[in-house]
Scaffold this motif. Structure first.
Motif, PDB file in Angstrom:
ATOM      1  N   UNK A 159       0.814  -1.218   0.000  1.00 15.08           N
ATOM      2  CA  UNK A 159       0.000   0.000   0.000  1.00 15.08           C
ATOM      3  C   UNK A 159       0.848   1.268   0.000  1.00 15.08           C
ATOM      4  N   UNK A 160       2.110   1.154   0.375  1.00 14.04           N
ATOM      5  CA  UNK A 160       2.957   2.353   0.393  1.00 14.04           C
ATOM      6  C   UNK A 160       3.686   2.571  -0.937  1.00 14.04           C
ATOM      7  N   UNK A 161       3.477   1.682  -1.889  1.00 18.66           N
ATOM      8  CA  UNK A 161       4.133   1.828  -3.195  1.00 18.66           C
ATOM      9  C   UNK A 161       3.541   3.002  -3.970  1.00 18.66           C
ATOM     10  N   UNK A 162       4.373   3.779  -4.641  1.00 21.46           N
ATOM     11  CA  UNK A 162       3.831   4.841  -5.493  1.00 21.46           C
ATOM     12  C   UNK A 162       3.179   4.252  -6.752  1.00 21.46           C
ATOM     13  N   UNK A 163       2.220   4.977  -7.286  1.00 20.02           N
ATOM     14  CA  UNK A 163       1.601   4.561  -8.534  1.00 20.02           C
ATOM     15  C   UNK A 163       2.596   4.730  -9.685  1.00 20.02           C
ATOM     16  N   UNK A 164       2.521   3.820 -10.630  1.00 18.55           N
ATOM     17  CA  UNK A 164       3.284   3.957 -11.872  1.00 18.55           C
ATOM     18  C   UNK A 164       2.337   4.372 -12.991  1.00 18.55           C
TER      19      UNK A 164
END
Lengths: 140, 400
Positions: B207-212
Protein backbone atom coordinates in the motif's frame (compact mmCIF):
# COMPACT_ATOMS: atom_id res chain seq x y z
CA UNK A 1 0.48 22.16 -25.70
CA UNK A 2 3.32 21.28 -28.06
CA UNK A 3 5.62 18.56 -26.75
CA UNK A 4 8.51 18.08 -29.15
CA UNK A 5 9.82 14.55 -29.41
CA UNK A 6 6.50 12.76 -29.10
CA UNK A 7 6.14 9.88 -31.59
CA UNK A 8 4.35 11.15 -34.67
CA UNK A 9 1.76 9.23 -36.66
CA UNK A 10 2.82 8.05 -40.11
CA UNK A 11 -0.31 8.31 -42.27
CA UNK A 12 -1.01 5.45 -44.66
CA UNK A 13 -3.75 4.54 -47.11
CA UNK A 14 -6.18 3.72 -44.31
CA UNK A 15 -5.46 6.75 -42.15
CA UNK A 16 -4.49 9.65 -44.43
CA UNK A 17 -7.87 11.37 -44.25
CA UNK A 18 -8.10 10.94 -40.48
CA UNK A 19 -4.77 12.68 -39.90
CA UNK A 20 -5.41 15.35 -42.54
CA UNK A 21 -8.67 16.27 -40.80
CA UNK A 22 -7.01 16.15 -37.37
CA UNK A 23 -4.43 18.66 -38.59
CA UNK A 24 -7.39 21.00 -39.25
CA UNK A 25 -8.79 20.16 -35.78
CA UNK A 26 -11.66 18.13 -37.14
CA UNK A 27 -12.54 14.59 -36.07
CA UNK A 28 -13.48 12.33 -38.96
CA UNK A 29 -13.91 8.56 -38.65
CA UNK A 30 -14.16 5.72 -41.13
CA UNK A 31 -17.71 4.82 -42.11
CA UNK A 32 -18.41 1.65 -44.07
CA UNK A 33 -20.04 2.47 -47.42
CA UNK A 34 -21.88 -0.87 -47.30
CA UNK A 35 -23.49 -0.71 -43.86
CA UNK A 36 -23.09 2.98 -42.93
CA UNK A 37 -21.45 2.09 -39.59
CA UNK A 38 -18.34 3.65 -38.12
CA UNK A 39 -15.36 1.56 -37.13
CA UNK A 40 -12.17 2.68 -35.48
CA UNK A 41 -9.51 1.93 -36.36
CA UNK A 42 -10.49 1.09 -39.95
CA UNK A 43 -9.28 -2.34 -41.02
CA UNK A 44 -9.30 -4.60 -44.05
CA UNK A 45 -12.75 -5.96 -43.19
CA UNK A 46 -15.72 -4.04 -41.82
CA UNK A 47 -16.20 -5.45 -38.29
CA UNK A 48 -19.94 -4.78 -38.48
CA UNK A 49 -21.08 -6.19 -41.84
CA UNK A 50 -18.02 -8.24 -42.78
CA UNK A 51 -17.50 -6.48 -46.11
CA UNK A 52 -14.01 -6.98 -47.52
CA UNK A 53 -14.53 -3.84 -49.57
CA UNK A 54 -15.86 -1.37 -47.00
CA UNK A 55 -14.87 1.64 -49.16
CA UNK A 56 -14.58 3.66 -45.97
CA UNK A 57 -15.73 7.25 -46.14
CA UNK A 58 -14.26 9.56 -43.55
CA UNK A 59 -17.17 11.50 -42.09
CA UNK A 60 -17.15 14.19 -39.43
CA UNK A 61 -18.45 12.97 -36.09
CA UNK A 62 -19.75 14.80 -33.07
CA UNK A 63 -16.74 14.89 -30.78
CA UNK A 64 -18.74 14.53 -27.59
CA UNK A 65 -18.60 11.40 -25.50
CA UNK A 66 -18.39 9.92 -22.04
CA UNK A 67 -15.50 8.51 -20.05
CA UNK A 68 -15.54 4.74 -19.77
CA UNK A 69 -12.20 4.48 -17.99
CA UNK A 70 -8.96 6.36 -17.33
CA UNK A 71 -5.40 6.10 -16.10
CA UNK A 72 -2.66 8.48 -15.03
CA UNK A 73 0.67 7.75 -16.69
CA UNK A 74 3.41 8.64 -14.19
CA UNK A 75 6.23 6.89 -16.01
CA UNK A 76 6.04 6.89 -19.79
CA UNK A 77 7.65 4.10 -21.78
CA UNK A 78 7.59 6.45 -24.78
CA UNK A 79 9.86 9.43 -25.30
CA UNK A 80 8.58 12.98 -25.49
CA UNK A 81 5.78 12.88 -22.93
CA UNK A 82 5.92 15.00 -19.80
CA UNK A 83 4.54 13.04 -16.86
CA UNK A 84 2.14 12.75 -15.22
CA UNK A 85 -0.62 12.83 -17.81
CA UNK A 86 -4.11 11.39 -18.01
CA UNK A 87 -5.49 9.07 -20.67
CA UNK A 88 -9.22 8.57 -21.05
CA UNK A 89 -11.11 5.78 -22.76
CA UNK A 90 -14.07 7.57 -24.36
CA UNK A 91 -17.28 6.24 -25.85
CA UNK A 92 -18.28 8.74 -28.52
CA UNK A 93 -21.91 9.74 -28.64
CA UNK A 94 -21.89 9.30 -32.44
CA UNK A 95 -22.45 5.54 -32.18
CA UNK A 96 -22.77 2.99 -29.33
CA UNK A 97 -19.42 1.49 -28.29
CA UNK A 98 -17.42 3.67 -30.72
CA UNK A 99 -14.29 4.30 -28.68
CA UNK A 100 -11.28 6.61 -28.79
CA UNK A 101 -8.40 6.75 -26.32
CA UNK A 102 -6.72 10.10 -25.85
CA UNK A 103 -5.10 12.43 -23.37
CA UNK A 104 -7.31 14.46 -21.05
CA UNK A 105 -5.91 17.96 -21.29
CA UNK A 106 -7.42 18.96 -17.93
CA UNK A 107 -4.53 17.13 -16.25
CA UNK A 108 -4.19 14.60 -13.43
CA UNK A 109 -6.04 16.61 -10.78
CA UNK A 110 -9.28 16.82 -12.77
CA UNK A 111 -12.21 15.04 -11.10
CA UNK A 112 -13.12 11.94 -13.09
CA UNK A 113 -15.88 9.38 -12.80
CA UNK A 114 -17.36 6.73 -15.07
CA UNK A 115 -19.64 8.50 -17.52
CA UNK A 116 -18.03 11.94 -17.14
CA UNK A 117 -18.89 13.99 -20.26
CA UNK A 118 -15.96 15.05 -22.46
CA UNK A 119 -15.49 16.47 -25.91
CA UNK A 120 -12.68 16.11 -28.36
CA UNK A 121 -9.94 18.68 -28.70
CA UNK A 122 -6.61 18.60 -30.51
CA UNK A 123 -2.99 18.83 -29.45
CA UNK A 124 -0.62 20.36 -31.98
CA UNK A 125 2.45 18.17 -31.67
CA UNK A 126 4.45 19.18 -34.76
CA UNK A 127 3.97 21.45 -37.76
CA UNK A 128 0.97 20.05 -39.63
CA UNK A 129 0.41 17.26 -37.08
CA UNK A 130 -2.35 17.35 -34.49
CA UNK A 131 -3.53 14.52 -32.29
CA UNK A 132 -7.07 14.10 -30.92
CA UNK A 133 -7.38 14.54 -27.17
CA UNK A 134 -10.24 15.27 -24.78
CA UNK A 135 -11.38 17.97 -22.41
CA UNK A 136 -13.97 17.66 -19.64
CA UNK A 137 -17.27 19.34 -20.39
CA UNK A 138 -18.14 21.99 -17.81
CA UNK A 139 -20.65 20.79 -15.24
CA UNK A 140 -23.99 22.31 -16.23
CA UNK B 1 -17.62 -28.86 -31.40
CA UNK B 2 -19.15 -29.18 -28.00
CA UNK B 3 -19.17 -31.76 -25.24
CA UNK B 4 -16.31 -33.69 -23.71
CA UNK B 5 -13.15 -33.75 -25.81
CA UNK B 6 -12.36 -37.21 -27.19
CA UNK B 7 -8.78 -36.56 -26.01
CA UNK B 8 -9.89 -35.91 -22.42
CA UNK B 9 -7.58 -37.71 -19.98
CA UNK B 10 -5.82 -39.58 -22.79
CA UNK B 11 -2.65 -37.49 -22.47
CA UNK B 12 -0.63 -36.90 -19.31
CA UNK B 13 2.24 -34.86 -17.95
CA UNK B 14 4.94 -37.30 -16.84
CA UNK B 15 7.89 -35.15 -15.87
CA UNK B 16 9.15 -31.62 -15.46
CA UNK B 17 12.09 -29.35 -14.77
CA UNK B 18 12.12 -25.74 -13.66
CA UNK B 19 15.25 -23.62 -13.78
CA UNK B 20 16.14 -21.14 -11.11
CA UNK B 21 14.19 -17.94 -11.78
CA UNK B 22 16.67 -15.06 -11.82
CA UNK B 23 16.83 -11.44 -12.84
CA UNK B 24 19.67 -12.29 -15.22
CA UNK B 25 20.86 -15.87 -15.62
CA UNK B 26 24.57 -16.62 -15.84
CA UNK B 27 24.13 -18.51 -19.12
CA UNK B 28 22.24 -17.57 -22.26
CA UNK B 29 18.55 -18.41 -22.40
CA UNK B 30 19.22 -21.09 -25.02
CA UNK B 31 21.78 -22.85 -22.83
CA UNK B 32 19.39 -22.66 -19.89
CA UNK B 33 16.67 -24.20 -22.06
CA UNK B 34 18.91 -27.08 -23.13
CA UNK B 35 19.92 -27.80 -19.53
CA UNK B 36 16.33 -27.63 -18.30
CA UNK B 37 15.06 -29.82 -21.16
CA UNK B 38 17.65 -32.51 -20.38
CA UNK B 39 16.61 -32.46 -16.73
CA UNK B 40 12.91 -32.76 -17.61
CA UNK B 41 13.49 -35.65 -19.99
CA UNK B 42 15.52 -37.49 -17.34
CA UNK B 43 12.88 -36.68 -14.73
CA UNK B 44 10.32 -38.45 -16.91
CA UNK B 45 12.53 -41.53 -17.00
CA UNK B 46 13.37 -41.02 -20.66
CA UNK B 47 16.39 -40.31 -22.81
CA UNK B 48 16.65 -37.43 -25.30
CA UNK B 49 16.16 -39.78 -28.25
CA UNK B 50 12.78 -40.86 -26.88
CA UNK B 51 11.44 -37.33 -27.33
CA UNK B 52 10.00 -36.92 -30.81
CA UNK B 53 7.86 -33.83 -30.34
CA UNK B 54 8.76 -30.25 -29.34
CA UNK B 55 6.23 -27.55 -28.63
CA UNK B 56 6.43 -24.05 -27.22
CA UNK B 57 5.01 -20.57 -27.46
CA UNK B 58 8.15 -18.56 -27.84
CA UNK B 59 6.82 -14.99 -27.53
CA UNK B 60 9.23 -12.48 -25.98
CA UNK B 61 6.64 -10.29 -24.25
CA UNK B 62 8.44 -6.94 -24.24
CA UNK B 63 7.02 -3.77 -25.78
CA UNK B 64 10.52 -2.33 -25.79
CA UNK B 65 12.92 -1.94 -28.67
CA UNK B 66 14.87 -5.12 -27.87
CA UNK B 67 15.73 -7.52 -30.68
CA UNK B 68 14.00 -10.89 -30.57
CA UNK B 69 16.75 -13.42 -31.23
CA UNK B 70 16.16 -17.18 -31.19
CA UNK B 71 18.32 -18.82 -28.55
CA UNK B 72 18.99 -15.49 -26.80
CA UNK B 73 15.78 -13.59 -26.02
CA UNK B 74 13.42 -16.42 -26.95
CA UNK B 75 13.73 -20.14 -27.65
CA UNK B 76 11.66 -21.75 -30.40
CA UNK B 77 10.75 -25.44 -30.46
CA UNK B 78 12.97 -25.96 -33.48
CA UNK B 79 15.92 -24.22 -31.84
CA UNK B 80 15.66 -26.38 -28.73
CA UNK B 81 15.34 -29.64 -30.69
CA UNK B 82 18.31 -28.72 -32.88
CA UNK B 83 20.47 -27.88 -29.88
CA UNK B 84 19.58 -31.16 -28.22
CA UNK B 85 20.90 -32.77 -31.41
CA UNK B 86 17.50 -34.15 -32.39
CA UNK B 87 15.46 -34.35 -35.56
CA UNK B 88 11.94 -34.50 -34.13
CA UNK B 89 8.92 -35.89 -35.95
CA UNK B 90 6.91 -32.91 -34.73
CA UNK B 91 7.90 -29.36 -33.80
CA UNK B 92 5.42 -26.51 -33.44
CA UNK B 93 5.00 -23.09 -31.93
CA UNK B 94 1.75 -21.64 -30.64
CA UNK B 95 1.01 -18.16 -31.96
CA UNK B 96 -1.04 -15.75 -29.96
CA UNK B 97 -2.13 -15.16 -26.40
CA UNK B 98 -2.60 -17.75 -23.69
CA UNK B 99 0.77 -19.09 -24.71
CA UNK B 100 1.08 -21.90 -22.22
CA UNK B 101 -2.44 -23.39 -22.56
CA UNK B 102 -1.97 -22.97 -26.31
CA UNK B 103 1.28 -24.93 -26.25
CA UNK B 104 -0.32 -27.61 -24.07
CA UNK B 105 -3.16 -27.95 -26.58
CA UNK B 106 -0.64 -28.54 -29.38
CA UNK B 107 1.15 -31.16 -27.29
CA UNK B 108 -2.08 -32.99 -26.44
CA UNK B 109 -3.17 -32.96 -30.06
CA UNK B 110 0.21 -34.23 -31.22
CA UNK B 111 0.15 -37.17 -28.80
CA UNK B 112 -3.48 -38.12 -29.44
CA UNK B 113 -3.05 -37.91 -33.20
CA UNK B 114 0.09 -40.01 -33.10
CA UNK B 115 2.21 -37.21 -34.54
CA UNK B 116 4.60 -37.77 -31.64
CA UNK B 117 4.87 -40.18 -28.71
CA UNK B 118 6.72 -38.01 -26.20
CA UNK B 119 6.35 -34.25 -26.48
CA UNK B 120 8.47 -31.73 -24.61
CA UNK B 121 6.65 -28.46 -23.88
CA UNK B 122 8.97 -25.68 -22.85
CA UNK B 123 8.63 -22.00 -21.99
CA UNK B 124 11.70 -19.79 -21.93
CA UNK B 125 11.45 -16.19 -20.70
CA UNK B 126 14.15 -13.58 -20.93
CA UNK B 127 14.81 -10.31 -19.16
CA UNK B 128 16.94 -8.14 -21.44
CA UNK B 129 19.42 -5.63 -20.11
CA UNK B 130 17.95 -2.13 -19.86
CA UNK B 131 14.36 -1.01 -19.36
CA UNK B 132 11.93 -3.79 -20.28
CA UNK B 133 9.14 -1.87 -22.02
CA UNK B 134 10.82 1.47 -22.84
CA UNK B 135 10.64 2.24 -26.54
CA UNK B 136 12.37 5.22 -28.16
CA UNK B 137 10.22 5.19 -31.32
CA UNK B 138 9.77 8.58 -32.95
CA UNK B 139 7.21 7.44 -35.52
CA UNK B 140 4.06 5.38 -35.04
CA UNK B 141 3.11 3.24 -38.00
CA UNK B 142 0.34 0.76 -38.74
CA UNK B 143 -1.91 -0.07 -35.83
CA UNK B 144 0.27 1.85 -33.39
CA UNK B 145 -0.55 5.17 -35.10
CA UNK B 146 -4.01 5.07 -33.49
CA UNK B 147 -2.76 5.06 -29.89
CA UNK B 148 0.97 5.79 -29.60
CA UNK B 149 0.77 9.49 -30.65
CA UNK B 150 -1.61 9.92 -27.69
CA UNK B 151 0.85 8.27 -25.30
CA UNK B 152 -1.18 5.06 -24.94
CA UNK B 153 1.39 2.29 -25.09
CA UNK B 154 2.43 -0.91 -23.37
CA UNK B 155 0.70 -3.41 -21.13
CA UNK B 156 0.59 -1.29 -17.96
CA UNK B 157 -1.68 1.34 -19.52
CA UNK B 158 -3.75 -1.45 -21.07
CA UNK B 159 -4.31 -3.12 -17.69
CA UNK B 160 -4.81 0.20 -15.92
CA UNK B 161 -7.90 1.05 -18.01
CA UNK B 162 -9.48 -2.35 -17.30
CA UNK B 163 -8.63 -2.14 -13.60
CA UNK B 164 -9.99 1.41 -13.18
CA UNK B 165 -13.26 0.20 -14.67
CA UNK B 166 -13.36 -2.70 -12.20
CA UNK B 167 -12.54 -0.53 -9.18
CA UNK B 168 -15.13 2.08 -10.08
CA UNK B 169 -17.89 -0.30 -11.08
CA UNK B 170 -17.64 -2.59 -8.05
CA UNK B 171 -16.28 -0.21 -5.42
CA UNK B 172 -13.18 -2.32 -4.87
CA UNK B 173 -10.48 -1.11 -2.49
CA UNK B 174 -6.70 -1.21 -2.90
CA UNK B 175 -6.57 -3.10 0.42
CA UNK B 176 -8.15 -6.05 -1.37
CA UNK B 177 -5.42 -6.07 -3.99
CA UNK B 178 -2.85 -5.91 -1.20
CA UNK B 179 -4.25 -9.25 -0.03
CA UNK B 180 -3.75 -10.68 -3.54
CA UNK B 181 -0.14 -9.57 -3.82
CA UNK B 182 0.72 -10.60 -0.25
CA UNK B 183 -0.77 -14.05 -0.93
CA UNK B 184 1.23 -14.51 -4.15
CA UNK B 185 4.48 -13.43 -2.50
CA UNK B 186 3.80 -15.59 0.59
CA UNK B 187 3.46 -18.68 -1.55
CA UNK B 188 6.34 -17.71 -3.82
CA UNK B 189 8.56 -17.20 -0.79
CA UNK B 190 8.20 -20.93 -0.05
CA UNK B 191 9.32 -22.06 -3.51
CA UNK B 192 13.07 -22.70 -3.81
CA UNK B 193 13.43 -21.72 -7.49
CA UNK B 194 11.32 -18.55 -7.18
CA UNK B 195 13.02 -15.21 -7.58
CA UNK B 196 11.11 -14.18 -4.44
CA UNK B 197 12.12 -17.25 -2.38
CA UNK B 198 12.22 -16.29 1.35
CA UNK B 199 10.96 -12.79 0.49
CA UNK B 200 7.29 -12.32 1.39
CA UNK B 201 5.88 -8.80 1.69
CA UNK B 202 3.35 -7.11 3.95
CA UNK B 203 0.14 -5.33 2.98
CA UNK B 204 1.71 -2.08 4.20
CA UNK B 205 4.63 -2.51 1.81
CA UNK B 206 2.18 -2.92 -1.05
CA UNK B 207 0.00 0.00 0.00
CA UNK B 208 2.96 2.35 0.39
CA UNK B 209 4.13 1.83 -3.20
CA UNK B 210 3.83 4.84 -5.49
CA UNK B 211 1.60 4.56 -8.53
CA UNK B 212 3.28 3.96 -11.87
CA UNK B 213 0.20 3.90 -14.08
CA UNK B 214 -2.83 4.56 -11.87
CA UNK B 215 -4.21 2.38 -10.35
CA UNK B 216 -1.22 0.08 -11.03
CA UNK B 217 1.89 0.18 -8.87
CA UNK B 218 5.10 -1.76 -9.43
CA UNK B 219 4.01 -4.61 -7.13
CA UNK B 220 0.89 -5.22 -9.27
CA UNK B 221 3.25 -6.31 -12.06
CA UNK B 222 5.29 -9.49 -12.24
CA UNK B 223 9.04 -9.02 -12.44
CA UNK B 224 10.84 -9.72 -15.74
CA UNK B 225 13.20 -12.66 -15.29
CA UNK B 226 15.31 -15.25 -17.01
CA UNK B 227 13.78 -18.67 -16.52
CA UNK B 228 12.87 -21.89 -18.31
CA UNK B 229 10.35 -24.60 -17.50
CA UNK B 230 9.86 -27.90 -19.36
CA UNK B 231 7.15 -30.52 -19.16
CA UNK B 232 7.04 -33.96 -20.81
CA UNK B 233 3.73 -35.19 -22.25
CA UNK B 234 2.80 -38.66 -23.43
CA UNK B 235 -0.22 -40.94 -23.74
CA UNK B 236 -2.01 -42.28 -20.67
CA UNK B 237 -0.98 -45.80 -21.75
CA UNK B 238 2.73 -45.02 -22.04
CA UNK B 239 2.59 -42.99 -18.83
CA UNK B 240 1.94 -46.17 -16.83
CA UNK B 241 5.49 -47.37 -17.48
CA UNK B 242 7.16 -44.16 -16.31
CA UNK B 243 8.44 -43.39 -12.81
CA UNK B 244 6.13 -40.57 -11.70
CA UNK B 245 2.39 -40.52 -11.16
CA UNK B 246 0.91 -39.02 -14.34
CA UNK B 247 -1.27 -35.93 -14.29
CA UNK B 248 -3.96 -36.07 -16.96
CA UNK B 249 -5.14 -33.27 -19.23
CA UNK B 250 -8.92 -33.38 -18.83
CA UNK B 251 -9.50 -30.53 -21.27
CA UNK B 252 -8.47 -27.12 -22.45
CA UNK B 253 -10.10 -24.03 -23.84
CA UNK B 254 -9.11 -20.66 -25.23
CA UNK B 255 -10.94 -17.64 -26.54
CA UNK B 256 -10.53 -14.55 -28.63
CA UNK B 257 -12.01 -11.06 -28.39
CA UNK B 258 -15.16 -10.59 -30.40
CA UNK B 259 -15.23 -6.79 -30.59
CA UNK B 260 -13.10 -4.64 -32.86
CA UNK B 261 -10.86 -2.50 -30.70
CA UNK B 262 -7.91 -0.15 -30.69
CA UNK B 263 -4.56 -1.83 -29.95
CA UNK B 264 -4.26 -2.90 -26.29
CA UNK B 265 -7.79 -1.73 -25.53
CA UNK B 266 -9.34 -4.21 -23.11
CA UNK B 267 -12.66 -2.88 -21.78
CA UNK B 268 -13.88 -4.85 -18.76
CA UNK B 269 -16.98 -6.11 -20.56
CA UNK B 270 -14.88 -7.48 -23.42
CA UNK B 271 -12.70 -9.36 -20.94
CA UNK B 272 -15.60 -10.81 -19.00
CA UNK B 273 -17.94 -11.62 -21.90
CA UNK B 274 -15.32 -13.72 -23.66
CA UNK B 275 -13.87 -14.98 -20.37
CA UNK B 276 -17.24 -16.48 -19.46
CA UNK B 277 -17.45 -18.12 -22.89
CA UNK B 278 -13.98 -19.59 -22.48
CA UNK B 279 -14.89 -20.94 -19.04
CA UNK B 280 -18.09 -22.55 -20.34
CA UNK B 281 -16.05 -24.12 -23.13
CA UNK B 282 -13.50 -25.36 -20.58
CA UNK B 283 -16.09 -27.07 -18.36
CA UNK B 284 -17.90 -28.50 -21.36
CA UNK B 285 -14.78 -29.97 -22.94
CA UNK B 286 -13.19 -31.28 -19.77
CA UNK B 287 -16.33 -32.75 -18.18
CA UNK B 288 -15.59 -30.80 -15.00
CA UNK B 289 -17.53 -28.03 -13.32
CA UNK B 290 -16.12 -25.17 -11.21
CA UNK B 291 -17.35 -26.73 -7.97
CA UNK B 292 -15.20 -29.83 -8.62
CA UNK B 293 -11.96 -27.84 -8.94
CA UNK B 294 -9.96 -28.02 -5.72
CA UNK B 295 -6.80 -26.44 -7.14
CA UNK B 296 -7.70 -23.39 -9.26
CA UNK B 297 -4.57 -21.50 -10.32
CA UNK B 298 -5.47 -18.13 -11.78
CA UNK B 299 -3.15 -16.02 -13.88
CA UNK B 300 -1.65 -12.99 -12.19
CA UNK B 301 0.93 -11.41 -14.52
CA UNK B 302 -0.89 -8.23 -13.52
CA UNK B 303 -2.69 -8.51 -10.20
CA UNK B 304 -6.16 -7.50 -11.54
CA UNK B 305 -6.20 -10.70 -13.62
CA UNK B 306 -6.80 -12.57 -10.35
CA UNK B 307 -10.24 -10.96 -9.99
CA UNK B 308 -11.05 -11.36 -13.68
CA UNK B 309 -10.18 -15.06 -13.76
CA UNK B 310 -11.89 -15.86 -10.45
CA UNK B 311 -15.07 -14.32 -11.78
CA UNK B 312 -14.78 -15.79 -15.29
CA UNK B 313 -14.34 -19.27 -13.81
CA UNK B 314 -17.40 -18.72 -11.55
CA UNK B 315 -15.27 -19.26 -8.45
CA UNK B 316 -17.27 -16.30 -7.10
CA UNK B 317 -20.00 -14.02 -8.46
CA UNK B 318 -19.03 -11.29 -10.94
CA UNK B 319 -17.93 -8.17 -9.08
CA UNK B 320 -17.31 -10.07 -5.85
CA UNK B 321 -13.71 -11.32 -6.18
CA UNK B 322 -12.31 -8.28 -4.37
CA UNK B 323 -14.58 -8.99 -1.40
CA UNK B 324 -13.70 -12.69 -1.33
CA UNK B 325 -10.01 -11.80 -1.33
CA UNK B 326 -10.37 -9.18 1.40
CA UNK B 327 -12.09 -11.71 3.65
CA UNK B 328 -9.22 -14.18 3.36
CA UNK B 329 -10.97 -16.25 0.74
CA UNK B 330 -7.81 -17.07 -1.25
CA UNK B 331 -5.50 -17.73 1.71
CA UNK B 332 -3.84 -21.03 0.81
CA UNK B 333 -3.20 -21.74 4.50
CA UNK B 334 -6.85 -21.41 5.44
CA UNK B 335 -9.12 -24.44 5.34
CA UNK B 336 -11.98 -23.99 2.92
CA UNK B 337 -10.40 -21.06 1.07
CA UNK B 338 -9.77 -21.09 -2.69
CA UNK B 339 -5.99 -21.54 -3.05
CA UNK B 340 -5.91 -19.63 -6.37
CA UNK B 341 -2.28 -18.54 -5.93
CA UNK B 342 -0.89 -21.49 -3.97
CA UNK B 343 1.84 -21.89 -6.57
CA UNK B 344 2.89 -18.27 -6.07
CA UNK B 345 1.77 -17.24 -9.54
CA UNK B 346 3.78 -14.82 -11.61
CA UNK B 347 3.77 -12.21 -8.84
CA UNK B 348 5.37 -14.71 -6.47
CA UNK B 349 7.82 -16.34 -8.87
CA UNK B 350 8.71 -13.86 -11.61
CA UNK B 351 7.44 -13.38 -15.17
CA UNK B 352 7.16 -17.06 -16.11
CA UNK B 353 3.97 -16.55 -18.18
CA UNK B 354 1.59 -19.20 -16.90
CA UNK B 355 4.28 -21.65 -15.84
CA UNK B 356 3.74 -21.27 -12.07
CA UNK B 357 0.04 -22.07 -12.52
CA UNK B 358 0.73 -25.17 -14.62
CA UNK B 359 3.62 -26.31 -12.43
CA UNK B 360 1.53 -26.05 -9.27
CA UNK B 361 -1.17 -28.21 -10.87
CA UNK B 362 1.44 -30.78 -11.90
CA UNK B 363 3.33 -30.86 -8.58
CA UNK B 364 0.25 -31.04 -6.38
CA UNK B 365 -1.71 -33.53 -8.49
CA UNK B 366 1.29 -35.85 -8.94
CA UNK B 367 2.04 -35.69 -5.22
CA UNK B 368 5.44 -34.11 -5.83
CA UNK B 369 4.98 -30.78 -4.03
CA UNK B 370 7.11 -31.83 -1.05
CA UNK B 371 6.64 -29.68 2.04
CA UNK B 372 4.00 -27.69 0.18
CA UNK B 373 1.93 -30.77 -0.68
CA UNK B 374 -1.77 -30.15 -0.20
CA UNK B 375 -3.81 -33.16 0.93
CA UNK B 376 -6.65 -34.52 -1.16
CA UNK B 377 -6.30 -32.37 -4.27
CA UNK B 378 -7.71 -33.99 -7.39
CA UNK B 379 -8.57 -31.40 -10.07
CA UNK B 380 -6.61 -28.27 -11.00
CA UNK B 381 -7.10 -25.48 -13.49
CA UNK B 382 -4.11 -23.55 -14.85
CA UNK B 383 -4.98 -20.20 -16.43
CA UNK B 384 -2.89 -17.90 -18.53
CA UNK B 385 -3.17 -14.39 -19.95
CA UNK B 386 -6.39 -12.41 -19.93
CA UNK B 387 -9.69 -14.34 -19.78
CA UNK B 388 -10.65 -12.89 -23.18
CA UNK B 389 -7.38 -13.56 -25.00
CA UNK B 390 -5.96 -16.46 -23.07
CA UNK B 391 -6.92 -19.92 -22.06
CA UNK B 392 -6.93 -22.53 -19.37
CA UNK B 393 -6.24 -26.23 -18.93
CA UNK B 394 -7.97 -28.65 -16.55
CA UNK B 395 -5.59 -31.18 -14.99
CA UNK B 396 -6.73 -34.28 -13.14
CA UNK B 397 -4.95 -36.68 -10.80
CA UNK B 398 -7.18 -39.53 -12.03
CA UNK B 399 -8.34 -40.37 -15.58
CA UNK B 400 -12.06 -40.05 -14.79
Amino acid sequence: VSQPGRPLPVPDDRSREFWAAAAAHSLVLACCARCATFSHPPGAVCPHCGSIDPAFEFLPVDGSGSVRSWTVIRQSFLAGFDTPFVLVDVELSAQPDLRLIGRLVDGPDAPLHLGAPVRVTFEDVAPGVSVPAFVLEPVS
Amino acid sequence: MSGRMPSSNRVAVVGFAQSQVERHAASTLGALAVTTARRAIADAGLGPKDVDGFVTASLFPSAGAHAAVDGVSLVSANWLAAHLGLNPAYAAGFQGFGQLPGAVSLAVNAVVSGAADYVLVHRALHNPKGAYHANPMTEARGEQQWTVPQGYFGPLAMMALTYTEYLERYGAAREAMAAVVVEARKNGSRIPWSYWHTRPISADEYLSQPMVTDPICRLDCDLPVDGVACFVFTSAERARDLPHRPVFVAGYAAGAPIRHRLPLHWPLDDVMDVGMQTARRLWDRSGIGPAEVDLPQVYDGFSPFVYLWMESLSLCPVGEAHRVVLEGGIDSDRRGALPVLSGGGALGNGRMHGVPQMLECYLQLSGRAGERQRPGVSVGVACHSSPHYGGAVVYSAEPF
